[in-house]
Scaffold this motif. Structure first.
Motif, PDB file in Angstrom:
ATOM      1  N   ALA A 103       0.839  -1.202   0.000  1.00 47.02           N
ATOM      2  CA  ALA A 103       0.000   0.000   0.000  1.00 47.02           C
ATOM      3  C   ALA A 103       0.872   1.249   0.000  1.00 47.02           C
ATOM      4  O   ALA A 103       1.798   1.352   0.803  1.00 47.02           O
ATOM      5  CB  ALA A 103      -0.890   0.004   1.237  1.00 47.02           C
ATOM      6  N   PRO A 104       0.583   2.204  -0.887  1.00 49.63           N
ATOM      7  CA  PRO A 104       1.355   3.447  -0.854  1.00 49.63           C
ATOM      8  C   PRO A 104       1.275   4.138   0.503  1.00 49.63           C
ATOM      9  O   PRO A 104       2.238   4.772   0.934  1.00 49.63           O
ATOM     10  CB  PRO A 104       0.683   4.305  -1.928  1.00 49.63           C
ATOM     11  N   GLY A 105       0.146   3.989   1.184  1.00 50.02           N
ATOM     12  CA  GLY A 105      -0.027   4.641   2.481  1.00 50.02           C
ATOM     13  C   GLY A 105       0.848   4.060   3.584  1.00 50.02           C
ATOM     14  O   GLY A 105       0.915   4.612   4.673  1.00 50.02           O
ATOM     15  N   ALA A 106       1.495   2.944   3.311  1.00 53.84           N
ATOM     16  CA  ALA A 106       2.344   2.315   4.328  1.00 53.84           C
ATOM     17  C   ALA A 106       3.787   2.806   4.257  1.00 53.84           C
ATOM     18  O   ALA A 106       4.651   2.266   4.935  1.00 53.84           O
ATOM     19  CB  ALA A 106       2.299   0.799   4.166  1.00 53.84           C
ATOM     20  N   HIS A 107       4.051   3.804   3.417  1.00 53.69           N
ATOM     21  CA  HIS A 107       5.431   4.285   3.245  1.00 53.69           C
ATOM     22  C   HIS A 107       5.472   5.793   3.411  1.00 53.69           C
ATOM     23  O   HIS A 107       5.177   6.507   2.461  1.00 53.69           O
ATOM     24  CB  HIS A 107       5.955   3.892   1.868  1.00 53.69           C
ATOM     25  N   PRO A 108       5.786   6.323   4.528  1.00 53.27           N
ATOM     26  CA  PRO A 108       6.152   5.642   5.765  1.00 53.27           C
ATOM     27  C   PRO A 108       4.906   5.194   6.529  1.00 53.27           C
ATOM     28  O   PRO A 108       3.815   5.712   6.308  1.00 53.27           O
ATOM     29  CB  PRO A 108       6.906   6.719   6.539  1.00 53.27           C
ATOM     30  N   MET A 109       5.095   4.245   7.427  1.00 59.85           N
ATOM     31  CA  MET A 109       3.975   3.646   8.153  1.00 59.85           C
ATOM     32  C   MET A 109       3.594   4.548   9.334  1.00 59.85           C
ATOM     33  O   MET A 109       4.226   4.495  10.387  1.00 59.85           O
ATOM     34  CB  MET A 109       4.378   2.256   8.636  1.00 59.85           C
ATOM     35  N   LEU A 110       2.621   5.411   9.114  1.00 54.97           N
ATOM     36  CA  LEU A 110       2.212   6.376  10.131  1.00 54.97           C
ATOM     37  C   LEU A 110       0.713   6.272  10.371  1.00 54.97           C
ATOM     38  O   LEU A 110      -0.025   5.822   9.490  1.00 54.97           O
ATOM     39  CB  LEU A 110       2.512   7.804   9.665  1.00 54.97           C
ATOM     40  N   ALA A 111       0.277   6.713  11.552  1.00 53.09           N
ATOM     41  CA  ALA A 111      -1.168   6.839  11.790  1.00 53.09           C
ATOM     42  C   ALA A 111      -1.681   8.000  10.939  1.00 53.09           C
ATOM     43  O   ALA A 111      -1.036   9.048  10.874  1.00 53.09           O
ATOM     44  CB  ALA A 111      -1.418   7.105  13.269  1.00 53.09           C
ATOM     45  N   ARG A 112      -2.804   7.788  10.274  1.00 55.39           N
ATOM     46  CA  ARG A 112      -3.289   8.782   9.314  1.00 55.39           C
ATOM     47  C   ARG A 112      -4.800   8.974   9.440  1.00 55.39           C
ATOM     48  O   ARG A 112      -5.500   8.122   9.979  1.00 55.39           O
ATOM     49  CB  ARG A 112      -3.000   8.308   7.875  1.00 55.39           C
ATOM     50  N   HIS A 113      -5.270  10.081   8.867  1.00 43.91           N
ATOM     51  CA  HIS A 113      -6.708  10.258   8.701  1.00 43.91           C
ATOM     52  C   HIS A 113      -7.221   9.159   7.762  1.00 43.91           C
ATOM     53  O   HIS A 113      -6.615   8.916   6.713  1.00 43.91           O
ATOM     54  CB  HIS A 113      -7.004  11.603   8.032  1.00 43.91           C
ATOM     55  N   PRO A 114      -8.345   8.518   8.090  1.00 45.19           N
ATOM     56  CA  PRO A 114      -8.912   7.541   7.142  1.00 45.19           C
ATOM     57  C   PRO A 114      -9.662   8.281   6.036  1.00 45.19           C
ATOM     58  O   PRO A 114     -10.892   8.203   5.929  1.00 45.19           O
ATOM     59  CB  PRO A 114      -9.839   6.690   8.021  1.00 45.19           C
ATOM     60  N   TRP A 115      -8.917   8.996   5.220  1.00 45.31           N
ATOM     61  CA  TRP A 115      -9.507   9.926   4.255  1.00 45.31           C
ATOM     62  C   TRP A 115     -10.515   9.256   3.311  1.00 45.31           C
ATOM     63  O   TRP A 115     -11.612   9.798   3.091  1.00 45.31           O
ATOM     64  CB  TRP A 115      -8.392  10.617   3.465  1.00 45.31           C
ATOM     65  N   PRO A 116     -10.206   8.097   2.747  1.00 47.28           N
ATOM     66  CA  PRO A 116     -11.190   7.482   1.844  1.00 47.28           C
ATOM     67  C   PRO A 116     -12.511   7.178   2.549  1.00 47.28           C
ATOM     68  O   PRO A 116     -13.575   7.272   1.943  1.00 47.28           O
ATOM     69  CB  PRO A 116     -10.507   6.196   1.384  1.00 47.28           C
ATOM     70  N   LEU A 117     -12.426   6.845   3.848  1.00 47.07           N
ATOM     71  CA  LEU A 117     -13.660   6.553   4.582  1.00 47.07           C
ATOM     72  C   LEU A 117     -14.468   7.820   4.834  1.00 47.07           C
ATOM     73  O   LEU A 117     -15.698   7.816   4.775  1.00 47.07           O
ATOM     74  CB  LEU A 117     -13.344   5.855   5.910  1.00 47.07           C
ATOM     75  N   TYR A 118     -13.782   8.925   5.124  1.00 41.80           N
ATOM     76  CA  TYR A 118     -14.490  10.195   5.280  1.00 41.80           C
ATOM     77  C   TYR A 118     -15.281  10.501   4.009  1.00 41.80           C
ATOM     78  O   TYR A 118     -16.467  10.819   4.046  1.00 41.80           O
ATOM     79  CB  TYR A 118     -13.510  11.364   5.484  1.00 41.80           C
ATOM     80  N   GLU A 119     -14.549  10.430   2.887  1.00 38.17           N
ATOM     81  CA  GLU A 119     -15.204  10.828   1.641  1.00 38.17           C
ATOM     82  C   GLU A 119     -16.313   9.855   1.274  1.00 38.17           C
ATOM     83  O   GLU A 119     -17.371  10.263   0.794  1.00 38.17           O
ATOM     84  CB  GLU A 119     -14.202  10.944   0.489  1.00 38.17           C
ATOM     85  N   SER A 120     -16.089   8.580   1.534  1.00 35.59           N
ATOM     86  CA  SER A 120     -17.108   7.586   1.207  1.00 35.59           C
ATOM     87  C   SER A 120     -18.390   7.855   1.991  1.00 35.59           C
ATOM     88  O   SER A 120     -19.500   7.849   1.434  1.00 35.59           O
ATOM     89  CB  SER A 120     -16.561   6.186   1.520  1.00 35.59           C
ATOM     90  N   ALA A 121     -18.251   8.118   3.294  1.00 36.99           N
ATOM     91  CA  ALA A 121     -19.438   8.361   4.123  1.00 36.99           C
ATOM     92  C   ALA A 121     -20.177   9.616   3.660  1.00 36.99           C
ATOM     93  O   ALA A 121     -21.417   9.623   3.542  1.00 36.99           O
ATOM     94  CB  ALA A 121     -19.022   8.496   5.587  1.00 36.99           C
TER      95      ALA A 121
END
Lengths: 210, 257
Positions: free
Chosen positions: B158-176
């Motif tokens: 996953a591109p989001g795993a580089h670097p492996m940091l805690a992040r906003h769940p942006w796709p879930l925000y937009e999906s909801a």
């Protein structure tokens, strides 16, 4: 037109299977994988128009309906495979099209490791800073899942020149990352030197513009 | 997140089936089904509607890739980088789909505004499902954040795993939020939308999504992709789309009085 729609739906399915089986073959695999959904969409257009005309003429329109259904099914499945096998093949094809001029940019890559290097990411979590590396150049879609191992021997690895010659800038990522044996077979690459070589290669890639 | 859904056995090995591709196809299927059902309710010729849908989808896929290609080529100055990336941009898809719909409506003699209204709830529904694909694929991830809803992408592919940091769940925000837009656009009475003007439902969707995208983009953490003076390309397009849609709604409302 209805029969044409059925034929195109079936052709799309055949192209999809061809794309699945020929993922390893540059250009042909891409054409089959990405062409299949396009052909299916054309089939759906023909099927829809056939249905409409049949309704206007008071006919049954069974062929158009069948063609539409086959084309929709073919489109959905071929899209899934285009986004996996097709993208893997596109990576391979892009490297082949780019040719030797971009070999030092790691264009011809089969592995995730090399792809990360293209994105200027140091997978070892080096000191680029948390936000300094942004792999979102693939924004909008994730990279394809790990490509399957190629059925034919991997692309030729170009052995790195001796470190002493100042040739680290020209070392190909394929050689440094993809094929461990290519790196370790060089007489002077101990594991520490290999890390150093990789680090220098990553730094040699220009950072993305901001 | 599960970027890899399953491995399909084929002669000589296996082929990976990604979650993103599967959810992308599901998004087109469910969004398309909603569009066709609303077109049937509007008493449009379903054969021609299906043909128009296929043309619009073709335009959308082409537009999504073309806009990505242009932005990426401008950013990197490297045409081959575009071939290697294979990404897509939603606004490119929206513009390409709109162009395809205009062509299809003219060629197939369908009312464009009615088609747009039928597509208004289907687009955010499909988009919401597609964003779930982004989440499972680990792309379009959020900016680093350590709050209660933070997620950490751990799969190395996953591109989001580089670097492996805690992040906003942006796709879930937009999906909801997209699901909320879909429900609102589908349920709002026609009479309340520019007094029932054809196309008003689509304009409402465009205005809401443009504003949503502008507001959410800073949480996405795309500091590199198409940012000019602190404004991303998607924010810029979102503002233009939203302002255009609001202006259209206002004009339609005045014209109907």
């Amino acid at each position: 037109m209805g029969v044409g729609s059925i034929v195109l739906g079936v052709v799309s399915l055949l192209m999809m299977f061809g794309g699945i089986l020929l993922t390893w073959l540059p250009v042909a695999g891409s054409i089959l994988s990405f062409g299949a959904p396009v052909v299916a969409l054309v089939g759906a257009v023909l099927g829809g128009i056939s249905m409409s005309r049949a309704k206007q003429d008071g006919e049954s329109g069974g062929a158009g309906t069948a063609g539409l259904i086959v084309s929709i099914i073919a489109f959905l499945f071929s899209l899934i495979f285009a986004l996996t096998c097709g993208l893997c093949n596109a990576l391979c094809t892009a490297g082949m099209v780019a040719g030797g001029s971009r070999r030092d940019a790691g264009a011809f890559s089969w592995t995730r490791g090399n792809r990360l290097d293209q994105l200027n990411i140091d997978d070892a979590g080096a000191d680029d800073g948390a936000l300094g590396v942004d792999p979102d150049v693939v924004s909008g879609s994730p990279p394809p899942a790990f490509p399957p191992p190629p059925a034919f021997p991997p692309p030729p690895a170009f052995p790195p020149p001796p470190l002493g010659s100042g040739g680290a800038q020209t070392v190909t990522p394929d050689a440094a990352v993809d094929t461990g044996e290519a790196t370790t077979s060089s007489a002077d690459t101990s594991s520490g030197q290999s890390q150093s070589l990789k680090r220098r290669r990553v730094r040699s890639t220009p950072p993305p513009s901001r | 997140m599960h970027p890899l859904l399953f491995e399909l056995p084929v002669p000589g090995g296996t082929r990976p089936i990604g979650s993103y591709g599967a959810l992308f196809a599901l998004a087109l299927l469910l969004g398309g089904a909603l569009f066709v059902s609303r077109a049937a309710r509007a008493q449009l010729d379903l054969g021609r509607v299906m043909a128009a849908l296929a043309i619009a989808i073709g335009g959308a896929l082409a537009g999504a890739w073309l806009l990505f290609a242009v932005v990426e080529a401008l950013r990197t100055g490297d045409v081959f980088a575009v071939l290697e990336s294979g990404g897509r941009v939603f606004f490119g898809g929206l513009l390409g789909g709109a162009l395809g719909s205009v062509i299809a409506a003219r060629a197939l003699k369908l009312p464009l505004a009615t088609l747009a209204d039928c597509a208004a709830p289907a687009l955010p529904l499909g988009h919401a499902i597609g964003r779930l694909g982004c989440f499972f694929g680990g792309c379009c991830y959020g900016a680093p954040w350590d709050g209660a809803l933070a997620v950490t992408y751990t799969d190395p592919s996953a591109p989001g795993a580089h670097p492996m940091l805690a992040r906003h769940p942006w796709p879930l925000y937009e999906s909801a939020l997209l699901l909320a837009i879909a429900a609102l656009v589908a349920l709002v009475p026609s009479a309340r939308l520019a007094r029932g003007s054809a196309g008003a439902r689509f304009a409402l969707y465009a205005a809401l999504y443009g504003m949503l995208r502008f507001a959410l983009e800073p949480l996405r953490g795309d500091s590199v992709r198409g940012v000019v003076r602190g404004v991303s390309s998607s924010q810029l397009i979102g503002v233009i789309v939203a302002l255009g849609a609001v202006a259209w709604l206002g004009r339609a409302r005045r014209a109907s009085t």
